[in-house]
Design a protein around this motif. Structure first.
Motif, mmCIF file in Angstrom:
data_model
loop_
_atom_site.group_PDB
_atom_site.id
_atom_site.type_symbol
_atom_site.label_atom_id
_atom_site.label_comp_id
_atom_site.label_asym_id
_atom_site.label_seq_id
_atom_site.Cartn_x
_atom_site.Cartn_y
_atom_site.Cartn_z
ATOM 1 N N SER A 3 -39.271 -6.435 40.117
ATOM 2 C CA SER A 3 -38.815 -5.518 41.172
ATOM 3 C C SER A 3 -38.926 -6.233 42.516
ATOM 4 C CB SER A 3 -39.643 -4.228 41.168
ATOM 5 O OG SER A 3 -40.995 -4.507 41.428
ATOM 6 N N VAL A 4 -37.956 -5.975 43.334
ATOM 7 C CA VAL A 4 -37.899 -6.612 44.653
ATOM 8 C C VAL A 4 -37.649 -5.507 45.668
ATOM 9 C CG1 VAL A 4 -36.667 -8.250 46.094
ATOM 10 C CG2 VAL A 4 -36.963 -8.717 43.648
ATOM 11 N N GLY A 5 -38.329 -5.632 46.770
ATOM 12 C CA GLY A 5 -38.124 -4.645 47.828
ATOM 13 C C GLY A 5 -38.232 -5.281 49.207
ATOM 14 N N VAL A 6 -37.408 -4.819 50.140
ATOM 15 C CA VAL A 6 -37.460 -5.294 51.529
ATOM 16 C C VAL A 6 -37.561 -4.050 52.395
ATOM 17 C CG1 VAL A 6 -36.266 -6.511 53.352
ATOM 18 C CG2 VAL A 6 -36.056 -7.302 50.985
ATOM 19 N N SER A 7 -38.548 -4.040 53.259
ATOM 20 C CA SER A 7 -38.697 -2.884 54.131
ATOM 21 C C SER A 7 -39.291 -3.362 55.454
ATOM 22 C CB SER A 7 -39.625 -1.867 53.468
ATOM 23 O OG SER A 7 -39.840 -0.772 54.317
#
Length: 155
Positions: free
Chosen positions: A97-101
């Protein structure tokens, strides 16, 4: 697989010659017991007296004879069935899983590996022993001696 081979060897090397040998010895012993019983019965018949009129006869002189028996056949039957199964299961599960915030980069990875090896052995067995007895006439020599003794006793 080595466990499967070991079980197969153990089942295939069943002591069949010993089973047949023991059956033969058991039949010989049983035949001896039957013959001994018939001889003992002949002795009892010789000692058992019956009064007919003014005369006394033993059962043998009146024509009674003990029964003699013999084994005419014997059968040993053994049935054995077995099944063996071996299975191997492997599974791999991968996740990411990859996330950018707000300018933050986050990454996660998971790996799940499982391995299973299963053995199953099932056996079934059945056996039977059958013997056939037949009635035989008294031995010829025995009846000839009885007749000769009876004829001599009435002379």
């Amino acid at each position: 697989m080595p466990e499967t081979i070991a079980v197969t060897r153990a089942l295939v090397t069943a002591p069949l010659p010993q089973i047949i040998e023991k059956l033969g010895l058991a039949i010989a012993q049983a035949q001896f017991a039957l013959d001994t019983n018939s001889v003992e019965l002949a002795k009892v018949m010789a000692e058992t007296e019956v009064d007919i009129g003014d005369e006394t006869y033993n059962l043998l002189s009146l024509g009674f004879l003990p029964s003699f028996y013999s084994f005419s056949e014997a059968t040993v039957e053994a049935k054995l069935s077995f099944t063996m199964t071996e299975s191997t299961e492997t599974s791999v599960s991968v996740g990411a899983s990859v996330g950018v915030s707000y300018g933050v980069f986050m990454a996660a990875a998971s790996v799940d590996v499982s391995y299973a090896r299963k053995f199953s052995v099932s056996t079934e067995g059945a056996s039977s022993i059958a013997a056939r007895l037949v009635s035989l006439p008294a031995p010829d020599v025995f009846t000839q001696i009885l007749k000769r003794n009876f004829e001599q006793s009435i002379e």
